[in-house]
Design an enzyme around this catalytic site. Structure first.
Site, PDB file in Angstrom:
ATOM      1  CG  HIS A   1      18.932  -2.472  50.794  1.00 40.31           C
ATOM      2  ND1 HIS A   1      19.362  -2.566  49.483  1.00 40.31           N
ATOM      3  CD2 HIS A   1      17.778  -1.746  50.738  1.00 40.31           C
ATOM      4  CE1 HIS A   1      18.505  -1.935  48.685  1.00 40.31           C
ATOM      5  NE2 HIS A   1      17.543  -1.423  49.416  1.00 40.31           N
TER       6      HIS A   1
ATOM      7  CG  ASN B   1      12.821   5.567  49.680  1.00 40.43           C
ATOM      8  OD1 ASN B   1      13.298   6.129  50.661  1.00 40.43           O
ATOM      9  ND2 ASN B   1      11.570   5.163  49.620  1.00 40.43           N
TER      10      ASN B   1
ATOM     11  CG  ASN C   1      13.728   2.253  44.924  1.00 41.36           C
ATOM     12  OD1 ASN C   1      13.485   2.394  43.726  1.00 41.36           O
ATOM     13  ND2 ASN C   1      13.004   1.485  45.705  1.00 41.36           N
TER      14      ASN C   1
END
Length: 199
Positions: free
Chosen positions: A20, A68, A114
């Site tokens: 990520h 997010n 997100n």
């Protein structure tokens, strides 16, 4: 013209090496190239610095808000320096591309990411550039057919395998020159150069 390059990721040592955080890896590389150190900037909710890249001054940003809520960091810096959405590149991990692939595009949906979703909401537009860095998908792993949401979350929050990391690093290296073309306003050549070698 590009005035801000944002790398998406999660803050903290435990996330540093996870898939990520591919966007963070790209921004770290640009900071090294530009001879700048990213510093904590509370008003921008992240680590930020101005780098001299491709004969231009370009802001680099790594939000410290967790993925997010990345939009808060992006909109704070962009508004302060009057940077328009189409002058922003957001580098992020992309599960729909294999490790080693990288693609540039402007606009479009968030594709379930997100971080992108939050940035689009804060900028009130999707018309910013994205550098999509392939990290692969858990469904492509042995026994990964029909990977569910939990598998996806676990996948992006784990480090890539050694050969995947090498491929992602190569994709980041290969993205540098096309980003330079984009920064100078030559979007067509930037995409052509990056996509002709994309796997």
């Amino acid at each position: 013209m590009i005035k801000l390059i944002v790398g998406l990721g999660n803050p903290g040592a435990e996330y540093e090496a996870t898939r990520h955080n591919a966007g963070f890896w790209l921004v770290d590389q640009l900071a090294r190239m530009g001879g700048t150190t990213l510093r904590v900037e509370g008003r921008f909710h992240g680590l930020a610095g101005r780098a001299r890249l491709w004969d231009q001054d370009i802001w680099l940003l790594k939000p410290s808000t967790f993925m997010n809520r990345s939009g808060l960091a992006v909109v704070s810096l962009a508004r302060f320096y009057k940077i328009l959405p189409d002058e922003i590149v957001v580098a992020h991990d992309e599960m729909d591309l294999p490790p080693g692939a990288a693609k540039l595009k402007r606009g479009g949906g968030a594709g379930g990411h997100n971080g992108l979703k939050d940035i689009a909401a804060h900028l009130t537009t999707q018309e910013f550039w994205r550098l999509r860095l392939g990290v692969g998908h858990p469904r492509n792993l042995p026994g990964g057919a029909g990977a569910g949401r939990e598998d996806v979350v676990n996948f992006v929050l784990k480090p890539p395998r050694k050969e995947e990391q090498q491929a992602i690093d190569e994709a980041i290296d290969r993205s540098i020159d096309p980003l330079g073309l984009l920064a100078r306003g030559d979007a067509e050549r930037a995409m052509a150069q990056l996509h002709t070698v994309a796997r």
